[in-house]
Scaffold this active site. Structure first.
Site, PDB file in Angstrom:
ATOM      1  N   ASP A   3      24.837  -3.146 -37.222  1.00  0.00           N
ATOM      2  CA  ASP A   3      24.739  -2.032 -38.144  1.00  0.00           C
ATOM      3  C   ASP A   3      23.277  -1.582 -38.106  1.00  0.00           C
ATOM      4  OD1 ASP A   3      25.273  -0.255 -40.291  1.00  0.00           O
ATOM      5  OD2 ASP A   3      24.549  -1.759 -41.714  1.00  0.00           O
ATOM      6  N   ASP A   5      21.423   0.668 -41.087  1.00  0.00           N
ATOM      7  CA  ASP A   5      20.844   0.685 -42.433  1.00  0.00           C
ATOM      8  C   ASP A   5      21.114  -0.632 -43.154  1.00  0.00           C
ATOM      9  OD1 ASP A   5      19.841   3.531 -42.773  1.00  0.00           O
ATOM     10  OD2 ASP A   5      21.896   3.899 -42.136  1.00  0.00           O
ATOM     11  N   ASP A 163      25.543  -5.773 -43.260  1.00  0.00           N
ATOM     12  CA  ASP A 163      24.965  -6.149 -44.550  1.00  0.00           C
ATOM     13  C   ASP A 163      25.830  -5.729 -45.725  1.00  0.00           C
ATOM     14  OD1 ASP A 163      23.395  -3.535 -46.025  1.00  0.00           O
ATOM     15  OD2 ASP A 163      24.013  -3.318 -43.939  1.00  0.00           O
TER      16      ASP A 163
END
Length: 213
Positions: A3, A5, A163
């Protein structure tokens, strides 16, 4: 697959904190339910923007003025960010192993590619797949499926680093082994992952490959 961000660069905290500052300036409160809902989610799935929420709280301000203030605050916060621990180590480890590397992000190419290029990471990835490339971003699995297809990778033999709950859900539905690295913004109770660690510095790809069978 990474990922972006909150995983490579912790942009999500500045995203939230900058809006919180704007709302406070106007005597309003940036709703926690809203930013938790949008965390890691594609923009096409969000019907209202923060400005709309300001207006709903009775704030009378020009949209351009609000966005200008928020943009200035966000730029200041982003300038202080560094690549998160373990990211470069895992990238270099993958290169040494001859493994393909991809990014699957619900943000758009202009944002992701720009930051990766600025950080010197863009040439290290075989594919960068963003919200511009699919009709449905996370929590739908489309980004991860497309990234696997473009790299010729089997999802069952691939690892996703995420996250957020929305990102982990997307990767899991696509069939990848999911390692979650939650930030302080992550709702851990909603995480669907094969493994949860505090940092990418805690693990190795050699170790994870054994979990893939």
């Amino acid at each position: 697959m990474f990922d972006f961000d909150g995983l490579i660069l912790e942009t999500e905290t500045p995203e939230v904190r900058s809006w919180e500052a704007v709302f406070r300036h106007h005597g309003a409160e940036y709703p926690e339910w809203y930013w938790r809902y949008t965390l890691g989610r594609g923009a096409e799935q969000v019907m209202k923007g923060p400005y709309d929420l300001l207006v709903e709280q009775g704030v009378r301000a020009e949209r351009d003025d609000v966005l200008r203030m928020r943009g200035h605050l966000l730029a200041e916060m982003l300038a202080e960010l560094e690549i998160l621990p373990g990211v470069v180590d895992r990238i270099r480890e993958a290169q040494a192993l001859g493994a393909k590397l991809g990014v699957a992000s619900s943000s758009k190419h202009a944002w992701v590619d720009g930051h990766l290029d600025r950080l010197g990471l863009l040439p290290m990835f075989d594919e960068v797949v963003c919200a511009d490339d699919v009709e449905r971003a996370k929590p739908f699995p489309d980004l991860y499926r497309l990234c696997c297809d473009r790299m010729g990778a089997s999802p069952r033999r691939s690892v996703a680093f995420e996250d957020s709950a929305n990102g982990a859900r997307a990767a899991k539905e696509a069939g990848l082994y999911v390692v979650a690295v939650p930030t302080h913004l992550t709702n851990r109770d909603e995480l669907v992952a094969d493994r949860i660690v505090d940092s990418l510095a805690e693990i190795s790809l050699a170790e994870l490959s054994a979990s893939l069978g």
